[in-house]
Enzyme design. Sequence first.
Site, PDB file in Angstrom:
ATOM      1  N   SER A  19       0.844  -1.196   0.000  1.00  0.00           N
ATOM      2  CA  SER A  19       0.000   0.000   0.000  1.00  0.00           C
ATOM      3  C   SER A  19       0.878   1.244   0.000  1.00  0.00           C
ATOM      4  CB  SER A  19      -0.867   0.000   1.267  1.00  0.00           C
ATOM      5  OG  SER A  19      -0.017   0.048   2.408  1.00  0.00           O
ATOM      6  N   GLY A  20       0.230   2.408  -0.088  1.00  0.00           N
ATOM      7  CA  GLY A  20       0.963   3.644   0.092  1.00  0.00           C
ATOM      8  C   GLY A  20       1.634   3.706   1.447  1.00  0.00           C
ATOM      9  N   HIS A  21       0.946   3.202   2.467  1.00  0.00           N
ATOM     10  CA  HIS A  21       1.532   3.096   3.800  1.00  0.00           C
ATOM     11  C   HIS A  21       2.790   2.241   3.757  1.00  0.00           C
ATOM     12  CE1 HIS A  21       1.815   2.677   8.098  1.00  0.00           C
ATOM     13  NE2 HIS A  21       1.525   1.396   8.069  1.00  0.00           N
ATOM     14  N   GLY A  73      -2.872   0.085   6.480  1.00  0.00           N
ATOM     15  CA  GLY A  73      -3.388   1.171   7.298  1.00  0.00           C
ATOM     16  C   GLY A  73      -4.635   0.842   8.091  1.00  0.00           C
ATOM     17  N   HIS A 137       3.970  12.756  27.837  1.00  0.00           N
ATOM     18  CA  HIS A 137       4.318  11.843  28.938  1.00  0.00           C
ATOM     19  C   HIS A 137       3.107  11.061  29.448  1.00  0.00           C
ATOM     20  CE1 HIS A 137       2.392  14.402  32.024  1.00  0.00           C
ATOM     21  NE2 HIS A 137       2.784  15.403  31.237  1.00  0.00           N
TER      22      HIS A 137
END
Length: 214
Positions: A19-21, A73, A137
């Site tokens: 994928s693009g991810h 994704g 945090h």
Amino acid sequence: MQPQLNLLMDNKVTLYGASGHGKVIVDILESQGIVIAAILDDNPNLTQLLHYPIVKPTPEFHADCRNVIFSIGNNHVRKMLSDKMNCTFATAIHPSAIISKHSKVKEGTVVMAGVVINPATTVGKHCILNTGAVIEHDCVISDFVHISPNVSLAGNVHVMEGAHVGLGASVIQGIKIGKWATIGAGAVILKDVPDYAVVVGNPGKIIKYNSANE
């Protein structure tokens, strides 16, 4: 002829999903000199991702796979695959990310360029922390979460399993975002978000609920 996948090469990483991810994860791994053993995808119309040939996953791979990252994704799909595959998992962390030595990032998670993770934060399995996200945090990011680009989480925020926090959203301190909830792009979250809720706007308001399978 498709390339053969060597399942025994533990010093290499295999990506599952073209994928693009996946392209972004390839870039992260290459920037650190990590060898990509193969990129797998069961879509017969896909043959190449960047300069890597795509290999169709086999039953043997599902039964015994090593150093895998799900380059997908969709949070539900990552969970489905992790539930059915007997794998060990790698992480991908961009060299520009700033991660406190007092925080923990678990296996299968991807940390993109410019991400900041401050002390006493725990990031679960198979998460995506996308470009430029700031995690302050004492946050807890549960498994299969996607934190989109330029999201800001203040201190002590809990994001539960499978939630998706959209592009540029901001979450004030002490908030809990429920499992499989969706936070819209640019939303400002000032109070807790129930499980499966879809929240948009400033201040964030619930507009509907996801189904358990969305």
